[in-house]
Design a protein around this motif. Structure first.
Motif, short mmCIF file in Angstrom:
data_model
loop_
_atom_site.label_atom_id
_atom_site.label_comp_id
_atom_site.label_asym_id
_atom_site.label_seq_id
_atom_site.Cartn_x
_atom_site.Cartn_y
_atom_site.Cartn_z
N UNK A 141 31.95 -7.18 49.64
CA UNK A 141 30.56 -7.51 49.90
C UNK A 141 30.01 -8.76 49.89
N UNK A 142 30.82 -9.72 49.47
CA UNK A 142 30.35 -11.08 49.55
C UNK A 142 30.45 -11.73 51.08
N UNK A 143 31.43 -11.09 51.87
CA UNK A 143 31.70 -11.46 53.25
C UNK A 143 30.40 -11.67 54.34
N UNK A 144 29.67 -10.63 54.27
CA UNK A 144 28.58 -10.70 55.50
C UNK A 144 27.64 -11.92 55.60
N UNK A 145 27.23 -12.47 54.61
CA UNK A 145 26.29 -13.63 54.83
C UNK A 145 27.33 -14.87 55.23
N UNK A 146 28.64 -14.83 55.16
CA UNK A 146 29.41 -15.75 55.52
C UNK A 146 30.08 -15.58 56.85
N UNK A 147 30.07 -14.50 57.45
CA UNK A 147 30.66 -14.44 58.74
C UNK A 147 30.38 -15.46 59.87
#
Length: 192
Positions: A141-147
């Motif tokens: 869940x931590x990935x989407x803002x970092x894509x």
């Protein structure tokens, strides 16, 4: 051994002194020696470059180029070693033959994958798609803002790699320094 990374650092125009670049390059042996599967050298070198105020994407491009030079040289030496394949095979037990073949194939595959990491837009977009797919699972869940920042990072790494390989003389000089370092390394065991 560290001269190839020093040459690439200078060719890239990275604002790191040569003694610092040399120290960072030499750290690889220690951290490869104390980490499982000899995987700690390059991440710690990237960390040390970041402490020297070098962007992570730039240092990753440098380290990827240096790693590809390493694989080119070691694969080249192993291919030259095939001249003596009949001597090695006659002295080896039969069960070693598949292991030797697998080793050659794996080394060649790693070299191809490393070059693709540095050059292929298709592989880059595939990595981004894979990371986007992982975002569907709650554990990531931590990935989407970092894509988006990861995609920009991959692009910058490939640009740094392309820039270094376009500087033919620096690339060739780094390659020659690595060839000489391994020639001396392998020669020591012969003479000892």
């Amino acid at each position: 051994y560290p001269l190839s990374l020093c040459i690439l650092t200078k060719a890239k125009g990275t604002r790191v002194s040569m003694p610092m670049a040399y120290s960072i390059a030499m750290i690889e042996h220690f951290f490869n020696g104390i980490t499982p599967l000899a995987t700690g050298g390059q991440p710690f070198q990237a960390h040390m470059f970041s402490k020297a105020k070098v962007k992570l994407s730039e240092s990753t491009g440098l380290l990827l180029t240096n790693l590809i030079i390493y694989f080119i040289v070691t694969t080249g030496f192993s291919i030259v070693g095939l001249v003596y394949a009949d001597v090695f095979v006659s002295a080896a037990a039969a069960w070693w033959i598949p292991i030797i073949v697998i080793g050659y194939v794996l080394n060649a595959m790693v070299l191809v994958v490393m070059v693709l990491l540095g050059t292929s837009r298709r592989l880059r977009s595939g990595l981004v798609r894979f990371l986007t797919y992982l975002c569907k699972f709650s554990i990531f869940s931590f990935l989407p803002p970092k894509i988006e920042s990861l995609q920009a990072y991959f692009e910058q790494v490939q640009e740094a790699f392309r820039e270094l390989t376009r500087k033919k003389w620096s690339f060739v000089l780094a390659l020659i320094s690595k060839i000489l370092s391994f020639a001396f390394l392998y020669a020591t065991t012969f003479f000892i």
